[in-house]
Design a protein around this motif. Structure first.
Motif, short mmCIF file in Angstrom:
data_model
loop_
_atom_site.label_atom_id
_atom_site.label_comp_id
_atom_site.label_asym_id
_atom_site.label_seq_id
_atom_site.Cartn_x
_atom_site.Cartn_y
_atom_site.Cartn_z
N ASP A 219 0.81 -1.27 0.07
CA ASP A 219 0.14 -0.17 0.06
C ASP A 219 1.03 1.31 0.01
OD1 ASP A 219 -2.56 -1.26 -0.07
OD2 ASP A 219 -2.71 -1.13 2.07
N GLY A 220 1.89 1.16 -0.58
CA GLY A 220 2.82 2.34 -0.90
C GLY A 220 3.62 2.54 0.39
N GLN A 221 3.69 1.69 1.23
CA GLN A 221 4.73 1.87 2.53
C GLN A 221 6.24 1.61 2.14
OE1 GLN A 221 3.27 1.65 6.49
NE2 GLN A 221 1.87 -0.01 5.74
N VAL A 222 6.40 0.70 1.29
CA VAL A 222 7.70 0.14 0.90
C VAL A 222 7.95 0.30 -0.75
CG1 VAL A 222 9.30 -2.10 0.69
CG2 VAL A 222 7.43 -1.80 2.56
N ASP A 241 17.84 7.69 0.02
CA ASP A 241 16.94 8.87 0.82
C ASP A 241 15.65 9.23 -0.21
OD1 ASP A 241 18.17 8.39 3.08
OD2 ASP A 241 19.51 10.30 2.69
N LEU A 242 15.98 9.44 -1.53
CA LEU A 242 15.18 9.94 -2.30
C LEU A 242 13.94 8.88 -2.32
CD1 LEU A 242 14.40 12.07 -4.37
CD2 LEU A 242 15.41 10.82 -6.38
N ALA A 243 14.11 7.73 -2.34
CA ALA A 243 13.00 6.82 -2.44
C ALA A 243 12.37 6.75 -0.89
CB ALA A 243 13.53 5.34 -2.43
N LEU A 244 12.98 7.01 0.03
CA LEU A 244 12.31 7.06 1.37
C LEU A 244 11.75 8.66 1.49
CD1 LEU A 244 12.26 5.55 4.10
CD2 LEU A 244 14.13 7.12 4.96
N SER A 245 12.00 9.44 0.53
CA SER A 245 11.32 10.83 0.98
C SER A 245 9.89 10.88 0.21
CB SER A 245 12.10 11.98 0.23
OG SER A 245 11.84 11.81 -1.41
N ILE A 246 9.49 9.80 -0.54
CA ILE A 246 8.13 9.57 -0.98
C ILE A 246 7.04 9.67 0.08
CG2 ILE A 246 6.61 8.43 -2.62
CD1 ILE A 246 9.37 7.17 -4.05
N GLN A 247 5.97 10.28 -0.16
CA GLN A 247 4.95 10.34 0.79
C GLN A 247 4.43 9.02 0.97
OE1 GLN A 247 1.98 13.39 -0.89
NE2 GLN A 247 2.88 14.75 0.23
N GLY A 248 4.30 8.68 2.09
CA GLY A 248 3.63 7.60 2.63
C GLY A 248 4.83 6.60 2.75
N VAL A 249 5.74 6.52 2.29
CA VAL A 249 6.58 5.42 2.30
C VAL A 249 7.54 5.47 3.74
CG1 VAL A 249 9.20 4.61 1.46
CG2 VAL A 249 7.59 5.35 -0.06
N ILE A 265 22.57 -4.48 0.08
CA ILE A 265 21.13 -3.87 0.42
C ILE A 265 21.08 -2.74 1.24
CG2 ILE A 265 18.75 -4.20 0.77
CD1 ILE A 265 20.15 -7.29 0.29
N SER A 266 20.64 -1.60 0.98
CA SER A 266 20.50 -0.46 2.02
C SER A 266 19.12 -0.47 2.38
CB SER A 266 21.09 0.79 1.32
OG SER A 266 22.42 0.74 1.05
N LEU A 267 18.90 -0.47 3.58
CA LEU A 267 17.55 -0.31 4.21
C LEU A 267 17.56 1.11 5.05
CD1 LEU A 267 18.83 -3.46 4.87
CD2 LEU A 267 16.41 -3.96 5.46
N ARG A 268 16.33 1.74 4.82
CA ARG A 268 16.28 2.97 5.27
C ARG A 268 14.74 2.83 6.00
NH1 ARG A 268 20.68 2.58 4.78
NH2 ARG A 268 22.09 4.33 3.84
N SER A 269 14.29 3.39 7.00
CA SER A 269 13.06 3.73 7.43
C SER A 269 12.87 4.96 8.07
CB SER A 269 12.84 2.87 8.79
OG SER A 269 13.00 3.30 10.07
N LYS A 270 11.40 5.41 7.76
CA LYS A 270 11.04 6.94 8.23
C LYS A 270 11.00 7.02 9.59
CE LYS A 270 9.51 9.20 4.57
NZ LYS A 270 8.10 9.24 3.80
N ASN A 271 10.18 6.10 10.22
CA ASN A 271 9.76 6.53 11.46
C ASN A 271 9.89 5.10 12.56
OD1 ASN A 271 8.95 9.16 11.81
ND2 ASN A 271 7.37 8.66 10.22
N ARG A 272 9.11 4.29 12.24
CA ARG A 272 8.61 3.21 13.17
C ARG A 272 9.27 1.75 13.07
NH1 ARG A 272 4.51 0.53 10.64
NH2 ARG A 272 3.65 1.71 8.97
N VAL A 273 9.88 1.54 11.83
CA VAL A 273 10.45 0.08 11.78
C VAL A 273 11.98 0.12 11.89
CG1 VAL A 273 10.86 -1.64 9.80
CG2 VAL A 273 8.73 -0.48 9.94
N ASN A 274 12.39 -0.86 12.85
CA ASN A 274 13.82 -1.07 13.06
C ASN A 274 14.56 -1.85 11.89
OD1 ASN A 274 16.42 -1.66 13.88
ND2 ASN A 274 15.39 -2.30 16.19
#
Ligand code: 5GP
Ligand code: MN
Length: 324
Positions: A219-222, A241-249, A265-274
């Motif tokens: 649903d646009g979160q990943v 970071d550009l990918a992470l900046s998308i609204q809702g991701v 693989i580089s993994l980035r999260s915006k808020n709540r996922v460790n």
């Protein structure tokens, strides 16, 4: 003296091997160079090694030319004392491992939550914005005021690991240390331009190509991106970071083909996922909001393995965990 054990270690060993992680980022390079300067202040014979070359954009840093990049043909000299910087687990030093004697004594200086305490002396400061910031504290503890060259290295490490003073590790302390470093001769505008605004045309074109692979899940979160082995971007952080900046991701994943048949693989999260926890599940690690892992296989197969777990993680908010 807060870093007494380190001080004693440095007096006990000579020569000393200094190293950092494979695929070095700004903090890896900077903390290594700054520590090299520190050893020089103490009159110690210290040699800086890396498994991979310093990225072009950090080659202007003072003493970057003194770093020995371990090649296929280099004859390992075995060191009895090693300081390993910005590394969460020992396997991350790559081929530099061949330079460590079986009885080597290791100092592990780091700020990653996933650090597995592989050293004989472990100086883990998880609240430090960058390993370079810990090196600043060590300078002060030993009674040294950084020179402009030393301040430039340390500042660059903090600049890089805080995502240019943007990530949640941009604490008041990080800014305070950065401010001291500017007073000591680090030049923020010059360093930002030199590191982030001198990008080769091919690297920008490679970013454009990677963006055409962008796909959304959950649903646009990943959001996922692929970077093929032939394409080299100057700054893969900027891409993810550009990918992470998308609204809702909430989670962005960048899959890069490596020369040895593996995928980084580089993994980035915006808020709540460790994402460090997710990476650790596959043998990687890092921080709460920025982590990495390597896997055998193709870009597609690596995504197939990782994605189900990431989708699970975005659906179940990991309440009770404080983002680092
Ligand atoms: P990046 O995606 O920029 O390569 O890495 C993000 C963060 O995760 C960095 O702090 C980096 O040191 C850490 N990291 C990246 N790859 C690995 C890995 O394979 N293992 C571990 N333990 N940490 C990693
Ligand atoms: Mn770091």
């Amino acid at each position: 003296m807060q870093f007494r054990a380190l001080y004693d270690f440095l007096l006990r060993h000579s020569p000393i091997l200094l190293t950092t992680h494979v695929h070095p980022d700004g903090d890896a390079v900077s903390s290594l160079l700054a520590f090299g300067f520190l050893c020089r202040r103490l009159g110690r014979d210290a040699v800086m090694y890396m498994a991979d070359p310093i990225p072009d954009r950090f080659r202007f840093l003072p003493r970057a030319g003194d770093v020995v990049v371990v090649g296929a043909g280099s004859l390992p000299r075995k060191y009895e004392g090693a300081v390993i910087l910005d590394v969460g687990s020992r396997d991350r030093i790559g081929k530099v491992e061949d330079f460590l004697a079986p009885s080597v004594e290791i100092v592990n200086i780091d700020h990653h939550i996933s650090n597995d305490q592989f050293g004989n002396i472990n100086l883990l400061h998880l609240d430090a914005s960058a390993t370079s910031q810990i090196i600043y504290d060590i300078f002060c503890d030993f009674g040294f005021t950084p020179t402009p060259s030393e301040a430039t290295c340390i500042y660059t490490g903090i600049l890089s690991d805080t995502g240019r003073f943007r990530f949640s590790n941009t604490t008041s302390r990080a800014l305070e240390v950065a401010s001291c470093l500017v007073n000591l001769g680090a030049n923020p505008a010059y360093l930002a331009d030199r590191i982030y605004y001198e990008v080769p045309l091919e690297a920008v074109q490679a970013m454009g190509k990677a963006l055409t692979t962008l796909e959304m899940f959950g649903d646009g979160q990943v959001c996922t991106l692929f970077l093929s082995g032939d394409d080299e971007v100057q700054d893969s952080d900027a891409l993810v970071d550009l990918a992470l900046s998308i609204q809702g991701v909430e989670v962005a994943l960048l899959f890069c083909e490596m020369d040895d048949g593996r995928v980084r693989i580089s993994l980035r999260s915006k808020n709540r996922v460790n994402v460090s926890e997710l990476a650790e599940h596959f043998g990687g690690g890092g921080h709460f909001k920025a982590a990495g892992v390597r896997m055998r296989g193709t870009l597609q197969s690596a995504r197939d393995r990782l994605l189900p777990m990431v989708l699970d993680a975005v659906e179940i908010p990991q309440l009770g965990v404080t983002p680092a």
